[in-house]
Design an enzyme around this catalytic site. Structure first.
Site, PDB file in Angstrom:
ATOM      1  CB  SER A 101     -40.012   5.160 -54.185  1.00  0.00           C
ATOM      2  OG  SER A 101     -40.474   6.307 -54.853  1.00  0.00           O
ATOM      3  CG  ASN A 102     -40.325   5.895 -59.533  1.00  0.00           C
ATOM      4  OD1 ASN A 102     -40.066   7.072 -59.667  1.00  0.00           O
ATOM      5  ND2 ASN A 102     -41.584   5.444 -59.447  1.00  0.00           N
TER       6      ASN A 102
END
Ligand code: CTP
Length: 416
Positions: free
Chosen positions: A219-220
């Protein structure tokens, strides 16, 4: 090609109004003093009303001296001939409660009138804006959330915040009062009318999450705050808002339809649904989600086991959702707004954004440097369009949301 630049102030002027400022018993009460001062500086008349606990945090005399209006605490005031709550309601165009404690939310959710401020909220003529402030566990408590939901069904009541940040005891979480400048922006929105009435706006927010196995994912760092700020302000300004969001820890803004997704492909189908056949169900798309560019080629059904060998994970490219819609669009509608978070100098950031504007065939790209925007409460952005560039100063995400929506409104009006 010319790029006219406009520098805007982050605080728009409001017409002089009368606002009753309610202060309840939270440590954040000291910020109400700054709030009162900001409102006064902008020509707003402020009528201070404190609960008994509010008055233990900040002396009523502070507000009396600052506002030139006697700060009221008690319903039963012998020196006042009529009914104080009725008199205050007659004078106030809006009631702003900042900070609003969990107890105060509970009381007004029940429609109680057991002190002056609660009675004033009950009898108020105009909108009531509440800025909650409390420990994150108090905010998350099901009882508080029930009260919040009940108040969200009351058309007169609007929320600003709470936001994620340090609370009184130093713990960090969702419960901190919104910054005074954001509260003033939200109040402006409530009093300045609904200039996006009838506009159908789809906004995406947050990160996407690509699962590797039942416990691991890619993810980020996107917090979702920018997209949520746009959704909140657009709804307050009268737009019909659909918010498609990846996993985030943020409350749904009042009046917004929220669609939760996880992966980029799920976001793509939710977007497809929300935009409708031939993109005919939306007037504007604001793509502020940080969509993951890759996903693992396979999802392991069981938890992947550790071994002594190096591990390679094959990644497949995700579709570019915004470019897909840019390519599909046949006319100037819907208006497409993208974001570009980049590393580099300001000039490089704007040049990358210009590249994205062409490549993705969109109308506007909001460019900001990764160091300025991600995760924080403020942004310093430039709005890049085909023949225009508007650098904006450092401002809160709510204020930036308003600037973006101002530009959207101008472009929609120009096309009519
Ligand atoms: N975007 C999208 N789908 C993707 C990736 C990005 O719709 N798979 C959108 C984002 O929501 C944003 C814009 O495209 O509005 C720019 O995103 P960004 O990640 O900065 O750009 P990329 O297309 O990934 O380009 P680059 O890798 O060159 O930065």
């Amino acid at each position: 090609m010319t790029h006219p630049t406009t520098q805007q102030t982050s605080v728009p002027a409001v017409t002089p109004r009368t606002v009753a400022l309610g202060v309840t018993g939270s440590v954040a009460a000291f910020k109400a003093v700054e709030l009162a001062r900001t409102l006064l500086q902008r020509g707003t008349r402020v009528l201070p009303v404190l609960t008994r606990s509010g008055a233990r945090f900040v002396a009523p005399m502070t507000f009396t001296a600052l506002c030139g209006e006697r700060a009221r605490v008690d319903m039963w005031d012998d020196t006042f001939p009529g009914e104080l709550h009725i008199e205050l309601a007659a004078r106030a165009d809006a009631v702003l409660v900042a900070p609003a404690t969990a107890d105060f939310l509970a009381r007004i959710a029940q429609g109680r009138a057991d002190d002056l401020l609660a009675a004033l909220v009950l009898v108020a003529r105009g909108p009531v804006l509440v800025a909650p402030a409390m420990h994150p566990r108090m905010w998350a408590n099901p009882a508080t959330q029930r009260n919040v939901r009940a108040l969200q069904h009351d058309d007169r009541v609007r929320f600003v915040g709470p936001v994620v940040g340090p609370v009184a005891n130093g713990e960090v979480g969702l419960g901190r009062m919104a910054e005074p400048s954001d509260i003033v922006s939200a109040l402006d929105g409530l009093l300045s009318g609904r200039d996006l009435q009838g506009v159908r706006l789809v906004v995406t927010a947050g990160p996407t999450v690509e699962d590797l196995d039942p416990v691991r994912f890619l993810s980020n760092r996107s917090s979702g705050r920018m997209g949520f700020a746009i959704a909140a302000r657009a709804a307050e300004r009268g737009a019909q808002v659909k918010l498609i969001t990846g996993p985030v820890v943020l409350p749904t803004p009042t009046g917004v339809e929220r669609i939760d997704v996880r992966s980029a492909l799920q976001m793509q189908s939710a977007l497809h649904e929300a935009m409708g056949p031939g993109l005919s169900s939306a007037d504007v798309l604001v793509m502020s989600a940080a969509v993951g560019d890759y996903r693992p080629s396979r999802l392991h059904e069981g938890k992947m086991k550790r071994s002594a060998d190096a591990l390679s994970i094959e990644l497949l490219p995700n579709p570019d959702l915004l470019a897909g819609i840019g390519a599909q669009r046949a006319s100037s509608r819907p208006l497409l707004v993208g974001f570009a978070v980049e590393t580099g100098t300001d000039d490089e950031v704007v040049a990358y954004a210009r590249g994205k504007l062409m490549r993705k065939r969109v109308d506007m790209v909001v460019a900001n440097a990764a160091s300025d925007g991600f995760g924080g409460e403020t942004n310093r952005a430039t709005i890049v369009e085909q023949d225009r560039e508007e650098p904006l100063g450092q401002m809160s995400k709510l204020a930036l949301a308003d600037r973006i929506l101002d530009r959207v409104r101008e472009r929609l009006a120009a096309e009519r």
